[in-house]
Design a protein around this motif. Structure first.
Motif, short mmCIF file in Angstrom:
data_model
loop_
_atom_site.label_atom_id
_atom_site.label_comp_id
_atom_site.label_asym_id
_atom_site.label_seq_id
_atom_site.Cartn_x
_atom_site.Cartn_y
_atom_site.Cartn_z
N SER A 20 0.82 -1.21 0.00
CA SER A 20 0.00 0.00 0.00
C SER A 20 0.86 1.27 0.00
O SER A 20 0.34 2.36 -0.24
N PHE A 21 2.17 1.15 0.24
CA PHE A 21 3.07 2.31 0.26
C PHE A 21 3.45 2.70 -1.16
O PHE A 21 4.17 1.97 -1.83
N LYS A 22 2.99 3.87 -1.60
CA LYS A 22 3.31 4.37 -2.95
C LYS A 22 4.44 5.39 -2.92
O LYS A 22 5.06 5.66 -3.94
N TYR A 23 4.68 5.98 -1.74
CA TYR A 23 5.71 7.00 -1.61
C TYR A 23 6.45 6.80 -0.29
O TYR A 23 5.91 6.21 0.64
N LEU A 24 7.64 7.33 -0.22
CA LEU A 24 8.42 7.26 1.01
C LEU A 24 7.85 8.24 2.05
O LEU A 24 7.09 9.14 1.72
N ILE A 25 8.25 8.05 3.29
CA ILE A 25 7.77 8.88 4.39
C ILE A 25 8.14 10.35 4.15
O ILE A 25 9.29 10.66 3.86
N VAL A 26 7.16 11.22 4.30
CA VAL A 26 7.40 12.66 4.12
C VAL A 26 8.16 13.21 5.32
O VAL A 26 7.85 12.93 6.47
N GLU A 27 9.20 13.99 5.03
CA GLU A 27 10.02 14.66 6.05
C GLU A 27 10.49 13.69 7.13
O GLU A 27 10.41 13.98 8.33
N VAL A 28 11.02 12.57 6.71
CA VAL A 28 11.49 11.55 7.66
C VAL A 28 12.58 12.10 8.58
O VAL A 28 12.72 11.67 9.73
N HIS A 29 13.34 13.08 8.11
CA HIS A 29 14.42 13.66 8.92
C HIS A 29 13.91 14.32 10.19
O HIS A 29 14.63 14.41 11.18
N LYS A 30 12.67 14.78 10.19
CA LYS A 30 12.14 15.44 11.39
C LYS A 30 11.91 14.45 12.52
O LYS A 30 12.08 14.78 13.69
N SER A 31 11.50 13.25 12.17
CA SER A 31 11.26 12.22 13.19
C SER A 31 12.49 11.38 13.48
O SER A 31 12.69 10.94 14.61
N PHE A 32 13.31 11.16 12.45
CA PHE A 32 14.48 10.28 12.59
C PHE A 32 15.72 10.96 12.02
O PHE A 32 16.22 10.60 10.97
N PRO A 33 16.26 11.95 12.72
CA PRO A 33 17.37 12.75 12.17
C PRO A 33 18.70 12.02 12.10
O PRO A 33 19.61 12.48 11.41
N ASN A 34 18.84 10.90 12.80
CA ASN A 34 20.14 10.22 12.86
C ASN A 34 20.16 8.89 12.13
O ASN A 34 20.95 8.01 12.46
N LEU A 35 19.33 8.76 11.12
CA LEU A 35 19.28 7.50 10.37
C LEU A 35 20.61 7.18 9.71
O LEU A 35 21.24 8.05 9.10
N ILE A 36 20.99 5.92 9.81
CA ILE A 36 22.16 5.41 9.10
C ILE A 36 21.71 4.44 8.01
O ILE A 36 22.32 4.37 6.95
N GLU A 37 20.62 3.71 8.26
CA GLU A 37 20.08 2.77 7.29
C GLU A 37 18.61 3.07 7.03
O GLU A 37 17.84 3.24 7.97
N TYR A 38 18.24 3.09 5.76
CA TYR A 38 16.86 3.32 5.36
C TYR A 38 16.52 2.24 4.34
O TYR A 38 17.08 2.20 3.25
N ILE A 39 15.60 1.36 4.71
CA ILE A 39 15.24 0.22 3.86
C ILE A 39 13.74 0.25 3.60
O ILE A 39 12.95 0.23 4.53
N ALA A 40 13.38 0.32 2.33
CA ALA A 40 11.97 0.26 1.92
C ALA A 40 11.91 -0.70 0.74
O ALA A 40 12.05 -0.32 -0.42
N GLU A 41 11.75 -1.98 1.05
CA GLU A 41 11.82 -3.05 0.06
C GLU A 41 10.47 -3.75 -0.10
O GLU A 41 9.70 -3.84 0.86
N ASN A 42 10.22 -4.24 -1.31
CA ASN A 42 9.01 -5.01 -1.60
C ASN A 42 7.74 -4.21 -1.30
O ASN A 42 6.78 -4.74 -0.76
N CYS A 43 7.80 -2.93 -1.61
CA CYS A 43 6.63 -2.07 -1.47
C CYS A 43 6.13 -1.73 -2.87
O CYS A 43 6.42 -2.46 -3.81
N SER A 44 5.42 -0.65 -3.02
CA SER A 44 4.94 -0.22 -4.35
C SER A 44 5.32 1.23 -4.62
O SER A 44 4.57 1.97 -5.26
N ILE A 45 6.47 1.63 -4.11
CA ILE A 45 6.93 3.01 -4.26
C ILE A 45 7.09 3.34 -5.74
O ILE A 45 7.70 2.57 -6.49
N LEU A 46 6.52 4.46 -6.16
CA LEU A 46 6.47 4.82 -7.58
C LEU A 46 7.63 5.69 -8.05
O LEU A 46 8.07 5.58 -9.18
N LYS A 47 8.09 6.59 -7.18
CA LYS A 47 9.20 7.46 -7.58
C LYS A 47 9.91 7.99 -6.36
O LYS A 47 9.39 7.97 -5.24
N ILE A 48 11.12 8.50 -6.60
CA ILE A 48 11.90 9.15 -5.54
C ILE A 48 11.73 10.65 -5.75
O ILE A 48 12.10 11.19 -6.79
N ARG A 49 11.16 11.29 -4.74
CA ARG A 49 10.90 12.72 -4.82
C ARG A 49 12.08 13.53 -4.29
O ARG A 49 12.88 13.04 -3.50
#
Length: 195
Positions: A20-49
Motif C-alpha cells: 500500500s506504500f506508494k511514496y516514502l515517508i514525508v520529512e522523515v528527517h524530522k522524526s528520525f534525524p540520525n538514520l544510518i540505514e533506510y530500507i523500503a523493500e518489496n513495497c509499491s513506491i512509484l518514484k523518488i521525490r
C-alpha cells in the motif's frame, strides 16, 4: 532535565512488504534525524521525490529494491554525502540523468540490477570516485559509449550478466584494458557483439 525523544536514537528504518506504500515517508528527517540505514523493500513506491532524503546527512545504506520506481527527481540525493551503498534493483528504471548520482561522493556499491535499462548515458558515474562495485545484471544495456567503459575501469567489481555488450569500434573494449579490475564477475554470461 531535558529528555530527547526516542526517535533521535533510531538509526534504522525497515519497511518491507507494504504494497500500500506508494511514496516514502514525508520529512522523515524530522522524526528520525540520525538514520544510518533506510530500507523500503518489496513495497509499491512509484518514484523518488526531491525531498524524500532531505537532511539525512548521516545515511550510509539505502535500499529501495523491488518497488515500482521509474523516476528519480533532480537533486533527490543532494543530502546523502555519506551514503556508501545504494540498492535500486528490481525497479522500473529505463534511464538516469547523468548527474543524478553526482552528490554521492562516498558511494562504494551501486546495484541497478533487474531494471529496464537499455543505454547508460556517459558519464553517469564519473563523479563517484570511491565506487568499487557496479551491479548491472538483468537489464538490456547496450554498452556503446567509450567514456562509459573508461569510467567503469575505476571499479573493482562489475556484474554485466544478461546484458548486451556492443563494441562499435571502441578499442577500449580490448581485454588488456581491464587489468585494473580485481574481479569482472560473470561478464562472460553477457551476449557479446564484439567485432
Amino acid at each position: 532535565v531535558y529528555f530527547f525523544p526516542i526517535a533521535c536514537f533510531i538509526k534504522r528504518i525497515l519497511m518491507s512488504d507494504k504494497k500500500s506504500f506508494k511514496y516514502l515517508i514525508v520529512e522523515v528527517h524530522k522524526s528520525f534525524p540520525n538514520l544510518i540505514e533506510y530500507i523500503a523493500e518489496n513495497c509499491s513506491i512509484l518514484k523518488i521525490r526531491q525531498h524524500d532524503f532531505a537532511l539525512l546527512s548521516k545515511l550510509q545504506y539505502l535500499s529501495l529494491k523491488n518497488n515500482e520506481i521509474d523516476t528519480i527527481e533532480a537533486k533527490s540525493f543532494e543530502y546523502l554525502a555519506m551514503l556508501e551503498i545504494l540498492d535500486l534493483s528490481s525497479n522500473k528504471f529505463q534511464a538516469f540523468d547523468e548527474d543524478i548520482f553526482k552528490p554521492l561522493r562516498e558511494l562504494k556499491t551501486l546495484d541497478l540490477s533487474s531494471n529496464h535499462l537499455t543505454v547508460l548515458k556517459t558519464p553517469f558515474i564519473q563523479h563517484n570516485f570511491k565506487l568499487q562495485k557496479l551491479i548491472l545484471p538483468n537489464n538490456k544495456i547496450e554498452i556503446t559509449y567509450e567514456n562509459f567503459i573508461t569510467t567503469m575501469i575505476m571499479n573493482e567489481y562489475i556484474d554485466l550478466i544478461k546484458n548486451v555488450c556492443i563494441d562499435r569500434g571502441f578499442k577500449i573494449l580490448d581485454v588488456n584494458n581491464f587489468n585494473n579490475f580485481k574481479e569482472i564477475t560473470r561478464m562472460q554470461g553477457s551476449k557479446k557483439k564484439f567485432d
